[in-house]
Scaffold this motif. Structure first.
Motif, PDB file in Angstrom:
ATOM      1  N   LEU A  91      35.045  35.672  45.796  1.00  0.00           N
ATOM      2  CA  LEU A  91      35.264  34.695  45.397  1.00  0.00           C
ATOM      3  C   LEU A  91      34.514  35.634  43.109  1.00  0.00           C
ATOM      4  N   THR A  92      33.853  36.662  43.197  1.00  0.00           N
ATOM      5  CA  THR A  92      33.902  36.959  42.271  1.00  0.00           C
ATOM      6  C   THR A  92      34.036  38.564  42.004  1.00  0.00           C
ATOM      7  N   ALA A  93      34.916  38.977  43.161  1.00  0.00           N
ATOM      8  CA  ALA A  93      35.694  39.927  43.455  1.00  0.00           C
ATOM      9  C   ALA A  93      36.799  40.346  41.976  1.00  0.00           C
ATOM     10  N   GLY A  94      35.989  41.201  41.370  1.00  0.00           N
ATOM     11  CA  GLY A  94      37.169  41.754  39.778  1.00  0.00           C
ATOM     12  C   GLY A  94      36.889  41.301  38.943  1.00  0.00           C
ATOM     13  N   VAL A  95      35.467  39.914  39.111  1.00  0.00           N
ATOM     14  CA  VAL A  95      35.151  38.379  37.626  1.00  0.00           C
ATOM     15  C   VAL A  95      33.931  39.833  36.802  1.00  0.00           C
ATOM     16  N   VAL A  96      32.901  40.165  37.592  1.00  0.00           N
ATOM     17  CA  VAL A  96      31.638  40.649  36.800  1.00  0.00           C
ATOM     18  C   VAL A  96      31.407  41.864  38.302  1.00  0.00           C
ATOM     19  N   ARG A  97      31.013  42.535  37.004  1.00  0.00           N
ATOM     20  CA  ARG A  97      31.079  43.753  37.555  1.00  0.00           C
ATOM     21  C   ARG A  97      29.354  44.088  38.044  1.00  0.00           C
TER      22      ARG A  97
END
Length: 292
Positions: free
Chosen positions: A283-289
């Motif tokens: 769900l967080t892929a590409g949202v937070v590094r």
């Protein structure tokens, strides 16, 4: 070929609304995308002269597909005996136009949790009529009811939503974020009194642990304040979760949880947490590094 390209362009013009319908029906972005994409095949096979209102026709097709998925999923959940939290839309900021379209009308995770409690027919009638103004005479065939019976389905759903949904969150986004930041600062410092002050006395915390254990619901400020130590030492990444303040927590650079907060009157009244690391990573892929 030119006709197919034109049809595809018209389909793409309707995609944002179709995704919004499907997401409210299914509570999952990936399932919503599947339902929308599945609408392309019947459209590509239809005769152009048979479709007067393309938007309405596509909405009906997507709603029918979503209803089928919802019923199948509900049967599986009844067999398993638990209901996970819906998939939230996690974003780093509120400027993504696709996410704005998907979450128009403040579809919070808390509202999706309430929608999960409805029967598939109630959910369809409520979503289509109350959220997208689809007339009951168009809703009725989808649930094999008369328009009057479809109206009753939506009415029952409306009462349950009003009775179970939390109050509207504070309008000041910055103030909401400040309360959430203060909550994690107090948790990091072990300040139990401050945690209790920031939590509404009747606060509810829903936790979805994935396949490791059954979902749980915790209630009460002191009870939840005692559990806040679980986040101590974690990396805290502020995000928006369905348009409301939230965080992604990580340990050793790996995301482990998503938490969404509903703040009313300067206090946290509801927390929804997903603590399934594999699902959180998806769900967080590409949202937070993260520092993997």
């Amino acid at each position: 070929m030119a006709g197919d390209d034109q049809l595809a362009q018209r389909f793409e013009q309707h995609r944002p609304r179709l995704r919004a319908v499907a997401y409210r029906m299914l509570g999952s972005v990936s399932d919503a995308e599947d339902a929308v994409q599945n609408a392309w095949l019947p459209l590509s096979r239809a005769e152009p002269g048979d479709i007067g209102n393309l938007g309405g026709w596509l909405t009906t097709v997507v709603a029918r597909e979503a209803l089928h998925l919802l019923r199948s999923r509900r049967r599986r959940r009844e067999e398993l005996g638990d209901t996970p939290l819906p998939d939230p839309v996690v974003s780093a900021d509120g400027d993504d136009p696709e996410q704005k379209a998907l979450l128009a009308d403040s579809v919070s995770l808390a509202l999706l949790v309430v929608l999960e409690s409805l029967s598939p027919a109630e959910r369809l009638a409520f979503v289509l009529h109350d959220m997208f103004e689809v007339p009951f005479d168009e809703v009725a065939p989808l649930v094999d009811r008369t328009p009057a019976a479809a109206r009753q389905l939506a009415s029952r759903a409306r009462r349950r939503v009003r009775g179970a949904a939390p109050p509207a969150p504070d309008e000041d986004d910055a103030r909401q974020r400040a309360v959430v930041d203060a909550f994690f600062a107090a948790a990091a410092g072990g300040d139990f009194a401050e945690l209790v002050r920031l939590l509404d006395p009747d606060v509810v915390f829903r936790a979805d642990y994935g396949g490791r254990r059954r979902p749980a619901v915790y209630r009460g400020a002191e009870h939840i304040a005692r559990q806040s130590g679980a986040s101590r030492g974690a990396e805290i990444h502020p995000v928006l979760v369905n348009g409301l303040p939230g965080v992604v927590t990580a340990r050793s650079g790996r995301p482990v949880s998503i938490m969404a907060f509903t703040v009313v009157g300067g206090r946290i009244v509801e927390i929804d947490g997903i603590r399934d690391a594999e699902r959180v990573q998806r769900l967080t892929a590409g949202v937070v590094r993260f520092r993997w």
